[in-house]
Structures are given as C-alpha cells and as structure tokens.
Scaffold this motif. Sequence first.
Motif, PDB file in Angstrom:
ATOM      1  N   CYS A   1       0.829  -1.212   0.000  1.00 24.99           N
ATOM      2  CA  CYS A   1       0.000   0.000   0.000  1.00 24.99           C
ATOM      3  C   CYS A   1       0.862   1.260   0.000  1.00 24.99           C
ATOM      4  CB  CYS A   1      -0.939   0.024   1.210  1.00 24.99           C
ATOM      5  SG  CYS A   1      -2.248  -1.210   1.126  1.00 24.99           S
ATOM      6  N   LEU A   2       1.987   1.226   0.699  1.00 25.37           N
ATOM      7  CA  LEU A   2       2.847   2.405   0.818  1.00 25.37           C
ATOM      8  C   LEU A   2       3.673   2.665  -0.435  1.00 25.37           C
ATOM      9  CD1 LEU A   2       4.127   1.902   4.481  1.00 25.37           C
ATOM     10  CD2 LEU A   2       2.609   3.724   3.669  1.00 25.37           C
ATOM     11  N   VAL A   3       4.241   1.616  -1.032  1.00 23.13           N
ATOM     12  CA  VAL A   3       5.160   1.825  -2.162  1.00 23.13           C
ATOM     13  C   VAL A   3       4.617   1.304  -3.489  1.00 23.13           C
ATOM     14  CG1 VAL A   3       7.219   1.847  -0.709  1.00 23.13           C
ATOM     15  CG2 VAL A   3       6.484  -0.308  -1.756  1.00 23.13           C
ATOM     16  N   GLY A   4       3.542   0.567  -3.474  1.00 20.67           N
ATOM     17  CA  GLY A   4       2.996  -0.006  -4.706  1.00 20.67           C
ATOM     18  C   GLY A   4       3.453  -1.440  -4.890  1.00 20.67           C
ATOM     19  N   ARG A   5       2.625  -2.218  -5.560  1.00 21.80           N
ATOM     20  CA  ARG A   5       2.903  -3.649  -5.745  1.00 21.80           C
ATOM     21  C   ARG A   5       4.239  -3.890  -6.443  1.00 21.80           C
ATOM     22  NH1 ARG A   5      -0.338  -7.682  -4.958  1.00 21.80           N
ATOM     23  NH2 ARG A   5       0.109  -9.710  -5.811  1.00 21.80           N
ATOM     24  N   GLY A   6       4.568  -3.062  -7.427  1.00 20.78           N
ATOM     25  CA  GLY A   6       5.805  -3.258  -8.178  1.00 20.78           C
ATOM     26  C   GLY A   6       7.061  -2.935  -7.390  1.00 20.78           C
ATOM     27  N   ASP A   7       6.922  -2.250  -6.276  1.00 17.64           N
ATOM     28  CA  ASP A   7       8.088  -1.880  -5.477  1.00 17.64           C
ATOM     29  C   ASP A   7       8.224  -2.699  -4.201  1.00 17.64           C
ATOM     30  OD1 ASP A   7       9.446   0.017  -7.035  1.00 17.64           O
ATOM     31  OD2 ASP A   7       7.889   1.487  -6.601  1.00 17.64           O
ATOM     32  N   LEU A   8       7.478  -3.792  -4.108  1.00 19.05           N
ATOM     33  CA  LEU A   8       7.694  -4.785  -3.064  1.00 19.05           C
ATOM     34  C   LEU A   8       8.102  -6.069  -3.774  1.00 19.05           C
ATOM     35  CD1 LEU A   8       7.659  -6.039  -0.245  1.00 19.05           C
ATOM     36  CD2 LEU A   8       5.224  -6.501  -0.576  1.00 19.05           C
ATOM     37  N   ILE A   9       9.355  -6.422  -3.637  1.00 13.53           N
ATOM     38  CA  ILE A   9       9.890  -7.625  -4.270  1.00 13.53           C
ATOM     39  C   ILE A   9      10.115  -8.658  -3.169  1.00 13.53           C
ATOM     40  CG2 ILE A   9      11.759  -8.590  -5.670  1.00 13.53           C
ATOM     41  CD1 ILE A   9      10.102  -6.394  -7.104  1.00 13.53           C
TER      42      ILE A   9
END
Length: 167
Positions: free
Chosen positions: A90-98
């Motif tokens: 939620c904080l950084v977006g799905r693409g920025d959680l690896i």
Amino acid sequence: LSSMFIFAGDIYRALKEIVNDKHGKKIIFLESFNPMELWAIVISSIFINRKELSFWIMYRGSPNWGGKKHQFMAKTYYVFFRTANFFIRCLVGRGDLIILSDSEPLSKSLTSYYKQVAYVLPIPHTPTIFKTEIIEPSSELILWLPGAPRMEKGINHIKKMAAITNQ
C-alpha cells in the motif's frame, strides 16, 4: 511494544537520510529480521517520501517451516509478515515490493502464500567478510554468483530483477 516504536524512530531517521539523497531509486533490502523489526520499518516508512523507494524482502522460511515443534511460531510470524507486506504494498505499490527466497521450493510456497511472485536469489555460503570501503552510487548493477551462472542457481530470476531496476 515501546521498543518497536523506539526502533521505528531510528529507522525513520536512517530512511529519511537515504530518501533525501537525490541519486534515483533506492532499494531497501531486508534479509534478517523478526516481525517487530519489519513492523518498525513499516511504521517508519509511513512518514518518508516513498516515491523512489523499493523494498526487497528475503524470506528464508515459510508458514510450514519447522515441523510440529515450531509450526505455531512460524504460522504466527507469517501472519505478521503477510500483514506487513500488505501495508508495504500500500505504501510503495505492488511493483516496489519484491519478495525473495533462497530456493525454488520456498519460492513456490511464498508465491502461493503471499499471492505475489517470490523470486529466487541464490545465496552463496561463504565466510563473513566485512568491507569498510564506501561504494559510490552508480547506474551499474554488479552481482556475484558462485561458479558459472546456471538455471538452477536462479540466473533467470536475477535477469528479471535486474530488468526491474532498469525501469
């Protein structure tokens, strides 16, 4: 609980300094942590500029880890981890959680559990080496693999992750 908030304050100050550096995308790589530490990072991330921030989280166990003796603890931890991952997304977006793992079987388990691809990051088992030199930021991505880059060592996953950082 108060120690988590104290730790979150320390993390906030460190993250604030990192995100204020204007050298492009920042990757926060988490490899060894417990639920309290991960939650401290989530809390501190609420208060910083996350536009150029990406989280790469390495999990080395699954909710089914440890057999009967440790299974309750593993499942409890993973409820905390799953909830923390939701807030990070939620904080950084799905693409920025690896999400990363150190093996194919664990990657499959984590992908199923988190409903998000878990990439394999091969981990060499070498003695601990401490470096004191400071590496300047650059646009170059340098990786080290033990031996030749092969499919079973996750070379395709590394290529995909490198492509993500070039976007």
